[in-house]
Scaffold this motif. Structure first.
Motif, short mmCIF file in Angstrom:
data_model
loop_
_atom_site.label_atom_id
_atom_site.label_comp_id
_atom_site.label_asym_id
_atom_site.label_seq_id
_atom_site.Cartn_x
_atom_site.Cartn_y
_atom_site.Cartn_z
N LYS A 1 69.41 53.80 164.34
CA LYS A 1 70.11 54.17 162.96
C LYS A 1 70.60 52.64 162.59
N ILE B 1 68.69 46.52 164.29
CA ILE B 1 67.62 45.90 163.63
C ILE B 1 66.17 46.39 164.53
N TYR B 2 66.60 46.66 165.73
CA TYR B 2 65.25 47.04 166.64
C TYR B 2 64.93 48.45 166.29
N LEU C 1 65.81 50.14 163.81
CA LEU C 1 65.05 50.30 162.17
C LEU C 1 63.77 49.90 162.16
N ALA C 2 63.52 48.91 163.19
CA ALA C 2 61.92 48.54 163.19
C ALA C 2 61.09 49.64 163.83
N ALA D 1 60.97 52.36 161.14
CA ALA D 1 60.00 51.53 160.03
C ALA D 1 58.32 52.00 160.66
N GLN E 1 57.24 55.30 159.76
CA GLN E 1 56.94 55.66 158.66
C GLN E 1 55.69 55.18 157.99
N SER E 2 55.57 53.83 158.36
CA SER E 2 54.45 53.31 157.82
C SER E 2 53.98 52.09 158.81
N ALA F 1 53.27 49.21 156.52
CA ALA F 1 54.34 48.48 155.74
C ALA F 1 54.93 47.94 156.82
N ALA F 2 54.92 48.20 157.92
CA ALA F 2 55.72 47.44 158.98
C ALA F 2 55.29 46.30 159.41
N LYS F 3 53.82 46.11 159.46
CA LYS F 3 53.40 44.66 159.50
C LYS F 3 53.67 43.84 158.32
N VAL G 1 56.22 43.76 156.67
CA VAL G 1 57.54 43.07 156.81
C VAL G 1 57.80 42.25 158.00
N GLY G 2 56.74 42.09 158.56
CA GLY G 2 56.80 41.03 159.66
C GLY G 2 57.36 41.78 161.09
N ILE G 3 57.22 43.08 161.24
CA ILE G 3 57.70 43.60 162.53
C ILE G 3 56.74 43.38 163.67
N ASN G 4 56.91 43.12 164.85
CA ASN G 4 56.18 42.80 165.94
C ASN G 4 55.72 44.14 166.44
#
Ligand code: ATP
Ligand code: MG
Lengths: 295, 237
Positions: free
Chosen positions: A166, A169-170, A172-173, A176, A179-180, A183-185, A187-190
């Motif tokens: 919660k 940031i990790y 949250l990733a 994320a 959920q999608s 969308a994760a890609k 926003v730049g999530i590795n």
């Protein structure tokens, strides 16, 4: 009907429920972030239990002290499996249905291998050890030290994971990605980092659950499967990929099992578990609290 | 003006189906560049390929002078190439603020997250009012603002806006178009795909018309307004 109000049952239900929530958490993370159906999840619980058993019998070190090491061990198994088998699966462009089906087969194979390797190494006979089994009486409840410790640690680990998900940031990733993926890609999530992290976290927590269980129950190479089934019941009840829903559902299943067995007989335990499994699939396949996301 | 992002002979598609056939295109540094094209022309395919969500089949993508076509999407975001996708793709069960925070997940933006957050809230007071609302329950226009705000959270150098006014009421669309020049003043370069040709060409310095995955015409706004391809396809009835 008096037994329904017995604090003893309440305590047992809480302990079992917390364990179910703990075990299901890892299954849910791995399914939620990658759509992999880990039918070998209970076998990680088994490995954690054996690690605790040998740690205690060989060195006398309490499994409670050894928990971090045991968690790292099973997390390591997760990282290895991800790197060798599943990274490639996930990178090939496949549909969700294909991923689910392939992962089910792969994990089935892994489950068979793990169980048989452990049976070869340590024999198939059940083992147990005595640790923290002094009985305390509190408010009319007889509880052993190891069960109290199990409940406390399970709650602590669950709370820790929820806070991590919660408020960092990790975390949250991870949410994320559940959920999608697309969308994760965006926003730049590795994504591959989150995936390997989910394997590590999910398997590490399963190892902790196994170590806790080993203090109070007999362990064997084949102890994992009922936990796999229970974990599947929990994540379907709670909504696939819905982490908070899974925790509530885990506690719920613990209560249902303890109270139903108390009202009938222990012989119905596994019938009950499979019955709920099939029942939920038939009546409410989206779970009680809804899926976080479809395919 | 020099190009900050450049596609050269870019080829892309889905599986064996080729959609983009050798597209050449430059995004001017500090400017607004438009991509026009009818439905199915390949605009979204182009944008997703630039962002690394689709692999380039052949050709090159250059950002600030270095090739990026083989880099995974998260590395491109970290360098500053950020997509605001068609259909918004917000995280529906996460709050507005969580959606924004995850926008600055890349290492370059992460440490400045709180500061960027207040800039974005200044730009979109509507989002500020709805910080803790689940993104999935926002109206379409609010979700579009959120998608734009989330893109800004990544501290982009180039922002790829894929139909930012799709499905919005005229007043909402107008608002979005009013914000875009402000973004350029913040130092961003913009590539925008839009259906509203008039408005787009009014604010863009240069445009490309995509037809069946190829650049059919390109030129400045006024030039494109004059070309038969544009006036017939989009303006004339
Ligand atoms: N996932 C997919 N798989 C196969 N083909 C696709 C896929 N997505 C798009 N296409 C095809 O690629 C072509 C270009 O689509 P694209 O979405 O890039 O067009 P567009 O210019 O963005 O259109 P629009 O203005 O409607 O958004 C279309 O013919 C479409 O059918
Ligand atoms: Mg499109």
């Amino acid at each position: 009907m008096d037994i329904l109000f017995s604090p003893q049952l309440l305590f047992s239900a809480l302990v079992l429920g917390a364990l179910y929530a703990l075990i299901a958490l890892g299954l849910n993370l791995v399914y939620g972030t990658m759509r992999l159906l880990n039918i070998a999840h209970g076998d990680l619980v088994m490995i954690g239990a054996y690690a605790a058993f040998w740690l205690f019998t060989l060195t006398g070190i309490s499994p409670l002290i050894g928990l971090p090491v045991i968690a790292v061990l099973t997390a390591g198994v997760g990282v290895a499996l991800y790197s060798v088998l599943f990274r490639g699966q996930l990178e090939g462009t496949q549909s969700v249905a294909q991923l689910e089906a392939n992962s089910l087969l792969l994990f089935f194979g892994i489950s068979v291998v793990l169980q048989n390797v452990m049976a070869l190494a340590f024999t198939a006979s059940p083992r147990a050890y005595r640790h923290l089994d002094d009985v305390y009486h509190v408010a009319g409840v007889a509880m052993t030290g190891n069960r109290v410790a199990t409940l406390l640690i399970a709650v602590l680990v669950l709370a820790g994971v929820v806070i991590f998900l919660k408020s960092t940031i990790y975390g949250l990733a991870v949410t994320a990605l559940i959920q999608s993926r697309d969308a994760a890609k965006v926003v730049g999530i590795n994504v591959s980092q989150v995936q390997v992290g989910s394997f590590a976290l999910g398997f590490g927590v399963a190892g902790i659950a196994g170590a806790l269980i080993s203090m109070a129950e007999q362990i064997s190479p084949f102890m994992g499967f009922p936990f796999t089934i229970a974990a599947f019941v929990v994540i379907i009840l709670g909504g696939l990929g819905n982490i908070a829903g899974g925790i509530i559902a885990g506690v719920l299943l613990g209560f249902i099992e303890i109270y139903a067995v108390a009202l009938t007989s222990a012989t119905y335990r596994s019938i009950l578990l499979y019955g709920i499994f099939v029942g939920v699939l038939l009546i409410r396949p989206q779970g009680l609290f809804g899926k976080t996301r479809g395919g | 003006m020099s190009a900050i992002l450049q596609a050269r002979e870019l080829v892309s598609g889905y599986g064996d189906v080729r959609i983009l056939h050798a597209v050449d295109l430059s995004v001017a540094e500090g400017g607004i560049t438009a991509v026009l094209g009818s439905n199915g022309a390949g605009k979204t395919t182009l944008f997703r390929t630039l962002a690394g969500l689709l692999a380039a089949g052949a050709g090159h993508i250059e950002f600030c002078g270095s090739p990026i076509e083989t880099l995974p999407s998260h590395v491109r975001v970290e360098r500053g190439v950020v997509l605001v996708p068609e259909g918004r793709l917000v995280f529906p069960d996460m709050s507005v603020e969580e959606n924004l925070r995850i926008g600055s997940v890349n290492a370059r933006a992460r440490s400045k997250c709180s500061k960027t957050l207040s800039t974005v809230y200044d730009l979109f007071p509507r989002l500020d009012e709805r910080r803790s609302q689940a993104a999935g329950t926002l109206s379409g226009g609010e979700q579009q603002m959120l998608a734009l705000g989330r893109g800004l959270m990544a501290l982009p150098k180039v922002l790829l806006l894929d139909e930012p006014t799709l499905g919005l009421a005229p007043t909402m669309a107008k608002q979005i178009f009013e914000i875009i020049p402000n973004l350029v003043e913040l130092g961003l370069s913009i590539l925008i795909a839009e259906q509203d040709v008039h408005r787009t060409l009014q604010c863009a310095q240069f445009g490309y018309v995509l037809e069946n995955g190829k650049v059919a015409v390109s030129g400045t706004g006024p030039e494109l307004m004059q070309t038969p391809a544009v006036s017939e396809a989009f303006l004339g009835h």
